[in-house]
Design an enzyme around this catalytic site. Sequence first.
Site, short mmCIF file in Angstrom:
data_model
loop_
_atom_site.label_atom_id
_atom_site.label_comp_id
_atom_site.label_asym_id
_atom_site.label_seq_id
_atom_site.Cartn_x
_atom_site.Cartn_y
_atom_site.Cartn_z
N TYR A 113 0.86 -1.19 0.00
CA TYR A 113 0.00 0.00 0.00
C TYR A 113 0.89 1.23 0.00
O TYR A 113 1.84 1.33 0.79
CB TYR A 113 -0.89 0.00 1.25
CG TYR A 113 -1.80 1.20 1.36
CD1 TYR A 113 -2.88 1.37 0.49
CD2 TYR A 113 -1.60 2.17 2.34
CE1 TYR A 113 -3.73 2.47 0.60
CE2 TYR A 113 -2.45 3.27 2.46
CZ TYR A 113 -3.50 3.41 1.58
OH TYR A 113 -4.34 4.51 1.69
N ASP B 244 9.33 3.12 -0.17
CA ASP B 244 8.27 3.78 0.59
C ASP B 244 8.50 3.42 2.05
O ASP B 244 8.16 2.33 2.50
CB ASP B 244 6.90 3.29 0.09
CG ASP B 244 5.76 3.95 0.86
OD1 ASP B 244 6.05 4.70 1.82
OD2 ASP B 244 4.59 3.69 0.51
N LYS C 105 4.09 9.57 8.79
CA LYS C 105 3.88 9.04 10.15
C LYS C 105 4.85 9.63 11.19
O LYS C 105 4.64 10.72 11.69
CB LYS C 105 3.94 7.52 10.11
CG LYS C 105 2.99 6.97 9.01
CD LYS C 105 2.23 5.77 9.40
CE LYS C 105 1.44 5.23 8.23
NZ LYS C 105 0.09 4.85 8.51
N1 PMP Z 1 2.82 4.28 2.36
C1 PMP Z 1 2.71 3.32 3.29
C2 PMP Z 1 3.71 2.22 3.34
C3 PMP Z 1 1.66 3.38 4.22
O1 PMP Z 1 1.54 2.42 5.13
C4 PMP Z 1 0.75 4.48 4.16
C5 PMP Z 1 -0.39 4.61 5.16
N2 PMP Z 1 -0.60 3.60 6.02
C6 PMP Z 1 0.91 5.43 3.17
C7 PMP Z 1 1.96 5.31 2.28
C8 PMP Z 1 -0.02 6.59 3.05
O2 PMP Z 1 0.17 7.49 4.07
P1 PMP Z 1 -1.02 8.47 4.54
O3 PMP Z 1 -2.03 7.61 5.21
O4 PMP Z 1 -0.35 9.45 5.47
O5 PMP Z 1 -1.56 9.13 3.32
#
Ligand code: PMP
Length: 353
Positions: free
Chosen positions: A146, A239, A267
């Site tokens: 994700y 990511d 985060k």
């Molecule tokens: N990349 C990863 C690996 C994530 O786990 C998440 C959210 N859990 C995101 C991107 C997206 O971040 P956000 O919820 O702050 O948009």
Amino acid sequence: RSSAASDVYKRQKAFNLIPGGVNSPVRAFKSVNREAPIFVKKGQGARIYDEDDNEYIDYICSWGPLILGHNHPKVIEEVKKIIENGSSYGLPTKYEVDLAELIVEIVPSIEKVRLTTSGTEATMSAVRLARAYTGRNKILKFEGCYHGHSDALLVKSGSGLLTDGYQDSNGITDGVLKDTLTLGFGDLEKVENLLRNEEVACVIVEPIPANMGLIETHKEFLQGLRRITEETKTVLIFDEVISGFRLALGGAQEFFGITPDLTTLGKIIGGGYPVGAFGGKREIMDLVAPVGRVYHAGTLSGNPIASKAGFATISYLKENPNIYKELAENTNYLVDNVEKLAEKYGVDVCVNS
Ligand code: PMP
């Protein structure tokens, strides 16, 4: 325990006013058949309290940002110092520069960084940047990873889409779908084949997949990605929205000793306030506006309070390196005991220690 307060929230208000009563799907706990979300009143340390004053041990920790727990005194102290000065100016502040400096110092691949408001924005912009840098359209992601909810990355996705039983969102054009290629996580041979036969702008990967249950990362897979992307001049994006400042201070790239071209963060770098970031090689980052012509902007990008909270969180982690050892020990303790209980009660669990 249920009482009048939660009933009012869940039935009469939230469900009527907000889809599913929540502003992000996983909060509804639909996949574990919870009838209504938990409405939190406050958090302190490792605990949260709901609107009916039920107390919970919080294993969610805001889905990642709160590595130091709720209301950590160091973070609160720093936020309090500036919160009465104002909230957002549409002009730069020193707090953004302080945070950028710390990120560049700690994350091996990042020479220059742009702050955003969410992880979604960070990955979306990193992909756009990779396309501009390479002049190629297609991107490769892995099934079950994700990377936020931008159109291009919502294909064979993990997180809430996976737990709710579907992996592709409606509302995405065929053109976008055509440009997002997907492969199974770990299948290096297929990656090699694909990248040698198609023009691909970037490979984006969660170096530790955190959105599709427990999948082990073999270092050789990431090393292979690095080798093949280098040979085919494809941009490699780690990511690290979840793994950044968590697996190690410098994230998965420090842990595995593998340096991607671009990295996305979120985060932890906002200490619980809305934030995200993408960064990497100077020559790629200098394509971002206003230096270059890859547009990224945001009214609240690099918000001073989020930047200050992120700076306080990361500084604390940096000054207390033992925290990662403790985190690993506590996790092992928890996992061992969950495993014992699972065995006792005949429940299948998957453990990776
Ligand atoms: N990349 C990863 C690996 C994530 O786990 C998440 C959210 N859990 C995101 C991107 C997206 O971040 P956000 O919820 O702050 O948009």
